[in-house]
Design a protein around this motif. Structure first.
Motif, PDB file in Angstrom:
ATOM      1  N   LEU A  91     -10.098   0.512  10.918  1.00 13.00           N
ATOM      2  CA  LEU A  91     -10.519   1.754  10.270  1.00 13.00           C
ATOM      3  C   LEU A  91     -11.557   1.453   9.193  1.00 13.00           C
ATOM      4  CD1 LEU A  91      -9.230   4.891  10.098  1.00 13.00           C
ATOM      5  CD2 LEU A  91      -8.959   4.093   7.753  1.00 13.00           C
ATOM      6  N   PRO A  93     -12.949   1.770   5.686  1.00 14.80           N
ATOM      7  CA  PRO A  93     -12.385   2.206   4.407  1.00 14.80           C
ATOM      8  C   PRO A  93     -13.090   3.473   3.895  1.00 14.80           C
ATOM      9  CG  PRO A  93     -12.782  -0.150   4.386  1.00 14.80           C
ATOM     10  CD  PRO A  93     -13.375   0.372   5.659  1.00 14.80           C
ATOM     11  N   THR A  97      -9.454   6.594  -0.548  1.00 16.05           N
ATOM     12  CA  THR A  97      -8.409   5.576  -0.729  1.00 16.05           C
ATOM     13  C   THR A  97      -8.539   4.873  -2.082  1.00 16.05           C
ATOM     14  OG1 THR A  97      -8.428   5.344   1.661  1.00 16.05           O
ATOM     15  CG2 THR A  97      -7.358   3.591   0.457  1.00 16.05           C
ATOM     16  N   GLY A 151      -0.053  -1.719   6.445  1.00 16.05           N
ATOM     17  CA  GLY A 151      -1.112  -1.147   7.287  1.00 16.05           C
ATOM     18  C   GLY A 151      -2.445  -1.475   6.660  1.00 16.05           C
ATOM     19  N   ALA A 152      -2.678  -2.788   6.466  1.00 17.09           N
ATOM     20  CA  ALA A 152      -3.769  -3.242   5.583  1.00 17.09           C
ATOM     21  C   ALA A 152      -5.163  -2.992   6.154  1.00 17.09           C
ATOM     22  CB  ALA A 152      -3.597  -4.735   5.289  1.00 17.09           C
ATOM     23  N   GLY A 153      -5.293  -2.829   7.460  1.00 17.94           N
ATOM     24  CA  GLY A 153      -6.633  -2.635   8.038  1.00 17.94           C
ATOM     25  C   GLY A 153      -7.544  -3.786   7.668  1.00 17.94           C
ATOM     26  N   THR A 156      -8.541  -3.606   2.618  1.00 24.81           N
ATOM     27  CA  THR A 156      -9.120  -2.770   1.578  1.00 24.81           C
ATOM     28  C   THR A 156      -8.286  -2.646   0.289  1.00 24.81           C
ATOM     29  OG1 THR A 156      -9.663  -1.415   3.500  1.00 24.81           O
ATOM     30  CG2 THR A 156     -10.163  -0.493   1.339  1.00 24.81           C
ATOM     31  N   ILE A 157      -7.076  -2.116   0.451  1.00 19.08           N
ATOM     32  CA  ILE A 157      -6.292  -1.740  -0.738  1.00 19.08           C
ATOM     33  C   ILE A 157      -5.838  -2.999  -1.483  1.00 19.08           C
ATOM     34  CG2 ILE A 157      -4.161  -0.597  -1.485  1.00 19.08           C
ATOM     35  CD1 ILE A 157      -4.497   1.174   1.109  1.00 19.08           C
ATOM     36  N   GLU A 174      -0.235  -5.878   8.824  1.00 15.29           N
ATOM     37  CA  GLU A 174      -1.035  -5.091   9.766  1.00 15.29           C
ATOM     38  C   GLU A 174      -0.554  -5.383  11.173  1.00 15.29           C
ATOM     39  OE1 GLU A 174      -3.601  -2.641   9.670  1.00 15.29           O
ATOM     40  OE2 GLU A 174      -3.207  -2.839  11.809  1.00 15.29           O
ATOM     41  N   ARG A 175      -0.479  -4.317  11.996  1.00 19.12           N
ATOM     42  CA  ARG A 175      -0.024  -4.485  13.380  1.00 19.12           C
ATOM     43  C   ARG A 175      -1.158  -4.940  14.295  1.00 19.12           C
ATOM     44  NH1 ARG A 175       2.314   0.863  15.999  1.00 19.12           N
ATOM     45  NH2 ARG A 175       0.154   1.432  15.641  1.00 19.12           N
ATOM     46  N   SER A 201       2.578  -7.742  11.576  1.00 23.78           N
ATOM     47  CA  SER A 201       3.976  -7.314  11.666  1.00 23.78           C
ATOM     48  C   SER A 201       4.053  -5.799  11.788  1.00 23.78           C
ATOM     49  CB  SER A 201       4.733  -7.799  10.427  1.00 23.78           C
ATOM     50  OG  SER A 201       6.109  -7.525  10.545  1.00 23.78           O
ATOM     51  N   ASP A 202       5.282  -5.317  11.949  1.00 28.53           N
ATOM     52  CA  ASP A 202       5.534  -3.887  12.065  1.00 28.53           C
ATOM     53  C   ASP A 202       6.021  -3.396  10.695  1.00 28.53           C
ATOM     54  OD1 ASP A 202       6.077  -1.363  12.992  1.00 28.53           O
ATOM     55  OD2 ASP A 202       7.979  -1.925  13.919  1.00 28.53           O
ATOM     56  N   TRP A 203       5.162  -2.692   9.997  1.00 31.83           N
ATOM     57  CA  TRP A 203       5.438  -2.248   8.622  1.00 31.83           C
ATOM     58  C   TRP A 203       6.118  -3.348   7.795  1.00 31.83           C
ATOM     59  CZ3 TRP A 203       1.820   0.797   8.241  1.00 31.83           C
ATOM     60  CH2 TRP A 203       1.612   1.923   9.022  1.00 31.83           C
ATOM     61  N   ASN A 218      -1.679   3.356   3.158  1.00 33.56           N
ATOM     62  CA  ASN A 218      -2.460   4.479   3.680  1.00 33.56           C
ATOM     63  C   ASN A 218      -2.180   4.511   5.180  1.00 33.56           C
ATOM     64  OD1 ASN A 218      -4.424   6.305   4.469  1.00 33.56           O
ATOM     65  ND2 ASN A 218      -6.127   4.861   4.227  1.00 33.56           N
ATOM     66  N   ALA A 242      -4.858   3.968  14.195  1.00 31.01           N
ATOM     67  CA  ALA A 242      -4.959   3.870  12.734  1.00 31.01           C
ATOM     68  C   ALA A 242      -4.987   5.252  12.094  1.00 31.01           C
ATOM     69  CB  ALA A 242      -6.231   3.109  12.358  1.00 31.01           C
TER      70      ALA A 242
END
Ligand SMILES: C[S@@+](CC[C@H](N)C(=O)[O-])C[C@H]1O[C@@H](n2cnc3c(N)ncnc32)[C@H](O)[C@@H]1O
Length: 313
Positions: A91, A93, A97, A151-153, A156-157, A174-175, A201-203, A218, A242
């Motif tokens: 995604l 950014p 955000t 869900g770091a993509g 960004t955050i 991040e998945r 990983s998953d969440w 996010n 995403a």
């Protein structure tokens, strides 16, 4: 072809397909194609593009005319004062955000001094994640507070928070493997390898109980009935996984993250989400039942409800 001619040609192509800011986008494309700052275009309008640069510009303008996002073409995007790398599979950014980063930094600045300025201790390892997954998180900082970007993509955050909160460590989860590669590239580019662990990983699955201080996320929050109104740049190119949340249970990603955060956060830790104005009131209403007190909704500069945060009981 000179820089001036390149700008005129690119601007005309983008205008012909109805893009709203053809001149600004033409400048961005020509500058990125040459590896220049935009100001250099004004200073050197008669400079000649090499054949290689001209070919690249043609290809980039063709892609942009097909509504591929500018950031995917130039592979660069600005976020909270940082120039990040981004490409297909992750995604792009968004400026919205940045509010989540500000909420975190505001909260972190008001922590007790023992958490804001922890003593460094030699030879210890952060223990939020099992030893096998610890990767390259710096040794000797076991007392540093830890934030999680779920869900770091592109990272960004977490990256923006860590750049402005130098005593913190981070874990980006991040998945998507493709997104994670962009996050790794950004972490390297910003020199944060020793402070940010990136995990596929998953969440929050697998984080140790009571081991982290803040969970930021996010998650996907576009409802299926909102999809058709989005720009083609988004619907044709950005990863659906995403963006979209299930129509029958739109709070599912939030509930799953909150459940993981309830376990992984220490008491008094922060849980903060970016969300949509449609979901914000529902989310704030549910957080106490999920184990988080004092839910608050923060509006962005356009007055739109954008961030919901609460404190782990
Ligand atoms: C809206 S994007 C946010 C990306 C980035 N944090 C940002 O703000 O630009 C949501 C991210 O969550 C990731 N994601 C979706 N489901 C996930 C899951 N079950 N576990 C981990 N990450 C997930 C997506 O791949 C996507 O990168």
């Amino acid at each position: 072809m000179t820089v001036r001619e390149a700008l005129e040609w690119a601007g005309a192509q983008l205008q012909a397909v109805g893009l709203p800011e053809p001149l600004r986008e033409a400048q961005a494309l020509v500058a990125a194609c040459l590896g220049w700052e935009r100001a250099q275009l004004i200073a050197h309008p008669d400079a000649l593009l090499s054949a290689r640069h001209a070919r690249r510009l043609h290809s980039w303008v063709r892609r942009r005319a097909a509504r591929e996002p500018l950031a995917y073409i130039t592979r660069r995007v600005w976020f909270y004062g940082l120039e990040l790398m981004v490409g297909r599979g992750a995604l792009i950014p968004r400026p919205e955000t940045e509010l989540l980063v500000e909420v975190f930094l505001g909260w972190a600045a008001n922590l007790p001094p023992s958490l804001r300025f922890p003593p460094l201790r030699e030879g210890n390892q952060p223990d939020s994640v099992p030893p096998a997954s610890r990767g390259n998180l710096k040794e000797g900082v076991a007392c540093s507070p830890i934030l999680v970007d779920a869900g770091a993509g592109t990272g960004t955050i977490a990256l923006a928070c860590l750049m402005h909160a130098p005593h913190w460590l981070g874990i980006g989860i991040e998945r998507s493997r493709r997104a994670l590669r962009w996050a790794q590239a950004n972490r390297r580019r910003l020199g944060l390898e020793s402070r940010l662990l990136l995990i596929q990983s998953d969440w929050l699955h697998g984080l140790r109980a009571g081991s982290v201080d803040a969970v930021l996320s996010n998650p996907p929050y576009v409802l299926p009935d909102e999809w058709d109104a989005l720009q083609p740049e988004i619907t044709r190119y950005e990863p659906k996984s995403a963006l979209l949340t299930p129509a029958d249970d739109p709070l599912r990603p939030y509930r799953r993250i909150a459940r993981g955060a309830r376990c992984a956060l220490r008491a008094g830790g922060l849980l903060a989400f970016e969300t949509s104005p449609r979901l914000a009131p529902l989310l704030a209403e549910r957080l106490p039942a999920w184990g988080f007190r004092q839910p608050r909704i923060v509006c962005d500069y356009a007055g739109i409800m954008r961030v919901v945060w609460a404190i782990r009981e």
